[in-house]
Design a protein around this motif. Structure first.
Motif, PDB file in Angstrom:
ATOM      1  N   LEU A  63       0.848  -1.182   0.000  1.00 24.27           N
ATOM      2  CA  LEU A  63       0.000   0.000   0.000  1.00 24.27           C
ATOM      3  C   LEU A  63       0.881   1.229   0.000  1.00 24.27           C
ATOM      4  O   LEU A  63       1.787   1.366   0.814  1.00 24.27           O
ATOM      5  N   GLY A  64       0.619   2.117  -0.925  1.00 19.52           N
ATOM      6  CA  GLY A  64       1.429   3.333  -1.042  1.00 19.52           C
ATOM      7  C   GLY A  64       0.713   4.518  -0.460  1.00 19.52           C
ATOM      8  O   GLY A  64       0.000   4.425   0.539  1.00 19.52           O
ATOM      9  N   GLU A  65       0.870   5.631  -1.105  1.00 18.10           N
ATOM     10  CA  GLU A  65       0.290   6.882  -0.624  1.00 18.10           C
ATOM     11  C   GLU A  65      -1.219   6.886  -0.812  1.00 18.10           C
ATOM     12  O   GLU A  65      -1.739   6.323  -1.759  1.00 18.10           O
ATOM     13  N   LEU A  66      -1.898   7.546   0.090  1.00 20.71           N
ATOM     14  CA  LEU A  66      -3.325   7.778  -0.054  1.00 20.71           C
ATOM     15  C   LEU A  66      -3.519   9.222  -0.472  1.00 20.71           C
ATOM     16  O   LEU A  66      -2.839  10.118   0.011  1.00 20.71           O
ATOM     17  N   ALA A  67      -4.441   9.427  -1.371  1.00 23.12           N
ATOM     18  CA  ALA A  67      -4.731  10.782  -1.842  1.00 23.12           C
ATOM     19  C   ALA A  67      -6.229  10.870  -2.098  1.00 23.12           C
ATOM     20  O   ALA A  67      -6.980   9.960  -1.777  1.00 23.12           O
ATOM     21  N   THR A  68      -6.645  11.952  -2.691  1.00 19.62           N
ATOM     22  CA  THR A  68      -8.028  12.148  -3.089  1.00 19.62           C
ATOM     23  C   THR A  68      -8.026  12.523  -4.558  1.00 19.62           C
ATOM     24  O   THR A  68      -7.135  13.225  -5.018  1.00 19.62           O
ATOM     25  N   ILE A  69      -9.036  12.039  -5.286  1.00 14.81           N
ATOM     26  CA  ILE A  69      -9.168  12.442  -6.684  1.00 14.81           C
ATOM     27  C   ILE A  69     -10.510  13.123  -6.883  1.00 14.81           C
ATOM     28  O   ILE A  69     -11.453  12.915  -6.131  1.00 14.81           O
ATOM     29  N   GLN A  70     -10.557  13.943  -7.908  1.00 15.73           N
ATOM     30  CA  GLN A  70     -11.787  14.611  -8.310  1.00 15.73           C
ATOM     31  C   GLN A  70     -12.450  13.742  -9.371  1.00 15.73           C
ATOM     32  O   GLN A  70     -11.859  13.456 -10.404  1.00 15.73           O
ATOM     33  N   LEU A  71     -13.690  13.297  -9.126  1.00 13.10           N
ATOM     34  CA  LEU A  71     -14.435  12.501 -10.090  1.00 13.10           C
ATOM     35  C   LEU A  71     -15.150  13.412 -11.082  1.00 13.10           C
ATOM     36  O   LEU A  71     -15.237  14.630 -10.882  1.00 13.10           O
ATOM     37  N   ILE A 106      -1.076   9.507 -19.285  1.00 10.48           N
ATOM     38  CA  ILE A 106      -2.294   9.795 -18.507  1.00 10.48           C
ATOM     39  C   ILE A 106      -2.195  11.147 -17.797  1.00 10.48           C
ATOM     40  O   ILE A 106      -2.758  11.330 -16.726  1.00 10.48           O
ATOM     41  N   ARG A 107      -1.516  12.066 -18.412  1.00  8.36           N
ATOM     42  CA  ARG A 107      -1.285  13.386 -17.811  1.00  8.36           C
ATOM     43  C   ARG A 107      -2.591  14.021 -17.325  1.00  8.36           C
ATOM     44  O   ARG A 107      -2.670  14.523 -16.217  1.00  8.36           O
ATOM     45  N   ASN A 108      -3.649  13.997 -18.130  1.00  7.30           N
ATOM     46  CA  ASN A 108      -4.916  14.616 -17.725  1.00  7.30           C
ATOM     47  C   ASN A 108      -5.528  13.911 -16.525  1.00  7.30           C
ATOM     48  O   ASN A 108      -6.082  14.562 -15.639  1.00  7.30           O
ATOM     49  N   LEU A 109      -5.432  12.596 -16.470  1.00  7.32           N
ATOM     50  CA  LEU A 109      -5.964  11.851 -15.333  1.00  7.32           C
ATOM     51  C   LEU A 109      -5.202  12.191 -14.058  1.00  7.32           C
ATOM     52  O   LEU A 109      -5.795  12.339 -12.991  1.00  7.32           O
ATOM     53  N   LEU A 110      -3.912  12.338 -14.153  1.00  6.79           N
ATOM     54  CA  LEU A 110      -3.106  12.658 -12.972  1.00  6.79           C
ATOM     55  C   LEU A 110      -3.453  14.026 -12.402  1.00  6.79           C
ATOM     56  O   LEU A 110      -3.277  14.264 -11.210  1.00  6.79           O
ATOM     57  N   THR A 111      -3.990  14.915 -13.220  1.00  5.22           N
ATOM     58  CA  THR A 111      -4.370  16.230 -12.701  1.00  5.22           C
ATOM     59  C   THR A 111      -5.618  16.155 -11.826  1.00  5.22           C
ATOM     60  O   THR A 111      -5.955  17.131 -11.150  1.00  5.22           O
ATOM     61  N   THR A 112      -6.316  15.007 -11.810  1.00  3.62           N
ATOM     62  CA  THR A 112      -7.490  14.864 -10.937  1.00  3.62           C
ATOM     63  C   THR A 112      -7.078  14.553  -9.504  1.00  3.62           C
ATOM     64  O   THR A 112      -7.907  14.611  -8.596  1.00  3.62           O
ATOM     65  N   ILE A 113      -5.806  14.232  -9.278  1.00  5.34           N
ATOM     66  CA  ILE A 113      -5.331  13.950  -7.924  1.00  5.34           C
ATOM     67  C   ILE A 113      -5.233  15.254  -7.160  1.00  5.34           C
ATOM     68  O   ILE A 113      -4.686  16.236  -7.650  1.00  5.34           O
ATOM     69  N   GLN A 114      -5.785  15.250  -5.970  1.00  8.89           N
ATOM     70  CA  GLN A 114      -5.795  16.425  -5.114  1.00  8.89           C
ATOM     71  C   GLN A 114      -4.679  16.267  -4.080  1.00  8.89           C
ATOM     72  O   GLN A 114      -4.881  15.659  -3.032  1.00  8.89           O
ATOM     73  N   PRO A 115      -3.484  16.794  -4.342  1.00  8.50           N
ATOM     74  CA  PRO A 115      -2.347  16.555  -3.439  1.00  8.50           C
ATOM     75  C   PRO A 115      -2.459  17.255  -2.096  1.00  8.50           C
ATOM     76  O   PRO A 115      -1.792  16.883  -1.148  1.00  8.50           O
ATOM     77  N   SER A 116      -3.328  18.232  -1.990  1.00  5.32           N
ATOM     78  CA  SER A 116      -3.416  18.964  -0.728  1.00  5.32           C
ATOM     79  C   SER A 116      -4.386  18.320   0.252  1.00  5.32           C
ATOM     80  O   SER A 116      -4.560  18.802   1.354  1.00  5.32           O
ATOM     81  N   THR A 117      -5.041  17.251  -0.166  1.00  7.12           N
ATOM     82  CA  THR A 117      -5.982  16.571   0.726  1.00  7.12           C
ATOM     83  C   THR A 117      -5.421  15.230   1.118  1.00  7.12           C
ATOM     84  O   THR A 117      -4.659  14.605   0.394  1.00  7.12           O
ATOM     85  N   PHE A 118      -5.809  14.784   2.291  1.00  3.95           N
ATOM     86  CA  PHE A 118      -5.380  13.478   2.789  1.00  3.95           C
ATOM     87  C   PHE A 118      -6.611  12.638   3.026  1.00  3.95           C
ATOM     88  O   PHE A 118      -7.597  13.112   3.594  1.00  3.95           O
ATOM     89  N   THR A 119      -6.567  11.424   2.592  1.00  6.45           N
ATOM     90  CA  THR A 119      -7.693  10.521   2.763  1.00  6.45           C
ATOM     91  C   THR A 119      -7.573   9.793   4.093  1.00  6.45           C
ATOM     92  O   THR A 119      -6.517   9.282   4.432  1.00  6.45           O
ATOM     93  N   SER A 120      -8.660   9.756   4.823  1.00  7.04           N
ATOM     94  CA  SER A 120      -8.673   8.980   6.052  1.00  7.04           C
ATOM     95  C   SER A 120      -9.191   7.588   5.744  1.00  7.04           C
ATOM     96  O   SER A 120      -9.874   7.379   4.742  1.00  7.04           O
TER      97      SER A 120
END
Length: 123
Positions: A63-71, A106-120
């Protein structure tokens, strides 16, 4: 009901490759619905989904990093990432439609990652 997403990251020649699902002429992370009233956990449902798709051995998955994505519907979803050493082995076990692609692909898909949020983890 909660929506969660996942990808698998593997490196070849020091470049990261991400497991994505090819849908309707664009790439998406694997997205799974979790029914918490059935006492399902998000991580458990992600692993079950990969198992249903053909992965039977998770011993080398980390398991690596947890992040949030914008759907697409402006909702956010937790994104689980797993790291594997031999992505060709994982790829052989998966059905068509799930492929490893480089970050450039997948450059456009990677922009959906929200690096400033942390997933619980599950609440």
């Amino acid at each position: 009901m909660t929506t969660v997403a996942a990808t698998v990251i593997a490196y070849q020649d020091n470049l990261p490759y991400f497991l994505v699902e090819e849908k309707n002429d664009h790439d998406e992370f694997l997205v799974v619905k979790v029914h918490q009233h059935h006492e399902q956990t998000s991580l458990g449902m992600i692993l079950k989904s990969f198992a249903d798709l053909g992965v039977k051995d998770f011993d080398s998955w980390r398991l690596g990093e947890l992040a949030t994505i914008q759907l697409d519907d402006n909702e956010q979803a937790p994104l689980y990432s797993f790291h594997v050493v031999d992505f060709e082995d994982v790829h052989r076990k998966l059905p068509g439609g799930l492929v490893f692609k480089s970050g450039d692909e997948i450059r456009n898909l990677l922009t959906t990652i929200q690096p400033s949020t942390f997933t619980s983890f599950d609440e």
